[in-house]
Write an enzyme that holds these catalytic residues in place. Structure first.
Site, short mmCIF file in Angstrom:
data_model
loop_
_atom_site.label_atom_id
_atom_site.label_comp_id
_atom_site.label_asym_id
_atom_site.label_seq_id
_atom_site.Cartn_x
_atom_site.Cartn_y
_atom_site.Cartn_z
N ASP A 59 -5.07 3.95 -3.67
CA ASP A 59 -6.06 2.88 -3.87
C ASP A 59 -5.60 1.98 -5.01
O ASP A 59 -6.03 2.12 -6.14
CB ASP A 59 -7.43 3.49 -4.18
N ILE A 60 -4.72 1.06 -4.66
CA ILE A 60 -4.19 0.10 -5.64
C ILE A 60 -4.87 -1.22 -5.31
O ILE A 60 -4.65 -1.76 -4.24
CB ILE A 60 -2.67 -0.07 -5.45
N GLU A 61 -5.69 -1.72 -6.18
CA GLU A 61 -6.36 -2.99 -5.83
C GLU A 61 -5.90 -4.11 -6.75
O GLU A 61 -6.61 -5.07 -6.98
CB GLU A 61 -7.88 -2.78 -5.84
N GLN A 62 -4.67 -3.96 -7.27
CA GLN A 62 -4.17 -4.94 -8.23
C GLN A 62 -3.60 -6.18 -7.55
O GLN A 62 -3.10 -6.11 -6.43
CB GLN A 62 -3.07 -4.27 -9.09
#
Ligand SMILES: *[C@@H]1O[C@H](CO)[C@@H](O)[C@H](O)[C@H]1NC(C)=O
Ligand SMILES: *[C@@H]1O[C@H](CO)[C@@H](O)[C@H](O)[C@H]1NC(C)=O
Ligand SMILES: *[C@@H]1O[C@H](CO)[C@@H](O)[C@H](O)[C@H]1NC(C)=O
Ligand SMILES: *[C@@H]1O[C@H](CO)[C@@H](O)[C@H](O)[C@H]1NC(C)=O
Length: 360
Positions: free
Chosen positions: A120-123
């Site tokens: 879960d990388i929301e960058q």
């Protein structure tokens, strides 16, 4: 006797140092079975998982504290339990750092008898930047490491509701999809970047939500790699002004380049929403264009609020599209936020929300 010692010894070597916390040791084995249809649940902690509809759940991504009881129970129902994976992308451009991160996650998953990881990388990432390639490599290498260390394990990756650079997330969606088992498409927070009128709108308007799946598929991403994420929460917006037509203007809170966003509101659980609607000014209203319910209420200071959310009526057509588009399955953010109390009305709402996942 020797045989018994040999079995114990081999179990210990397979499962590492940690003893199996489950009553039956076989419940510590990773899930092997592939299920065609995924019901992917995010769990943020607590014990409400005991009330999930386990006849449908296939994967639980644990974003709360590790709960061995949940792992044992999920395994007894044939459901996978996966870790959360998040890391600042600037740290994993370096290959050794990336490998160290992956090794740590694989070891953690093994020591907790888990079945994979949800990345879960929301960058924000710029196309062609070092982070852009590093992210794709991270997903590829994580998948390879998990698949070889934990048989039957699942590696998933969370993507925004649309592939078109939402919140400046310009990822290599095609390569990422090829590099993991499935993409969880977060079909919510669709007002994170409002460029038109600064007004309260649906969290996940139907037409926009479904069109974005066609875009993912048109990129040549296999529909069987796409799990549709639906929201079990809504947004509560304080209205600066409520027009006669019921349009609620909201404060201008910029987000990643857009002048206005859903950050002007507060996320509220379906449990809270179902209580609040009963004492609202309007009761439940339905927006035909966005195919979503909403209502207005007045707070203790006299301020008008507009609440937009999803309920079985708005989720049903989305769930139907999962079937008609041949997607891999459906899931929600998050499993814990329904009302799992004994109240008969709550029980009814909760059962309808679970059942809506399978279409109508
Ligand atoms: C490696 O990761 C650590 C954090 O785990 C970070 O502090 C460090 O700056 C990273 N090194 C490089 C070269 O990216
Ligand atoms: C993942 O990495 C392996 C090994 O480097 C490579 O062969 C494979 O093509 C990569 N997969 C994708 C989808 O890029
Ligand atoms: C509120 O909306 C009305 C139209 O419904 C408009 O005439 C009025 O100027 C608005 N007030 C503010 C403060 O925006
Ligand atoms: C749980 O889901 C199944 C479908 O998989 C459904 O038949 C059943 O009624 C649901 N249970 C409850 C308590 O709603």
């Amino acid at each position: 006797m020797l045989w018994f010692v040999a079995v114990l010894w081999s179990l210990a070597s397979v499962f590492g140092e940690n003893p199996c916390p489950c009553q039956r040791p076989e419940l510590c084995r990773p899930i092997q079975k592939h299920r065609d249809f995924e019901v992917f649940v995010f769990d943020v902690g607590g014990k409400t998982w005991k009330s999930y509809n386990w006849s449908m759940v296939t994967t639980v991504a644990t974003f709360g504290k590790y709960d061995a009881e949940l792992m044992c129970y999920a395994h007894s129902k044939g459901a996978r339990v996966v870790l959360k994976g998040d890391v600042p992308l600037s740290h994993i451009v370096d290959r050794d750092n990336r490998t160290a991160w992956i090794t740590e996650k694989v070891n953690l998953a093994k020591s907790q008898f888990m079945d994979g990881i949800n990345i879960d990388i929301e960058q924000a990432v710029e196309k062609g930047s070092p982070e852009y390639q590093a992210l794709t490599d991270l997903v590829n290498e994580t998948t390879q490491a998990f698949h070889s260390a934990i048989r039957g394990s699942q590696v998933s990756f969370d993507v925004a509701w649309s592939s078109k650079g939402i919140d400046k997330r310009f990822y290599d969606y095609v390569a990422i999809a090829e590099s993991c088992d499935l993409l969880f498409v977060m079909s919510y927070d669709e007002q994170s970047q409002i460029t038109g009128d600064c007004i309260a709108m649906a969290n996940a308007p139907l037409a926009q939500t479904l069109a974005a799946y066609d875009e993912y598929v048109n990129l040549k991403i296999d529909p069987k790699k796409l799990v549709m994420g639906v929201p079990w929460y809504g947004y509560d917006y304080p209205c600066l002004n409520l027009s006669q037509e019921g349009v609620c203007s909201i404060a201008k809170v910029p987000f990643r380049g857009a002048p206005c966003s859903d950050a002007a509101g507060k996320q509220k659980t379906y449990r809270w929403i179902m209580q609040q609607v009963t004492s609202s000014l309007t009761g439940r209203l339905w927006d035909d264009k966005q195919q979503a319910p909403y209502f207005n209420y007045k707070d203790q200071k006299g301020q008008i609020h507009q609440v937009w959310y999803d309920d079985p009526q708005s989720i049903c057509p989305k769930a139907n599209a999962v079937l008609s588009k041949g997607l891999r399955g459906i899931g929600m953010w998050n499993g814990n936020i329904l009302d799992y109390s004994d109240d008969p009305v709550a029980r009814q709402h909760t059962a309808l929300m679970w059942n809506a996942l399978l279409g109508c």
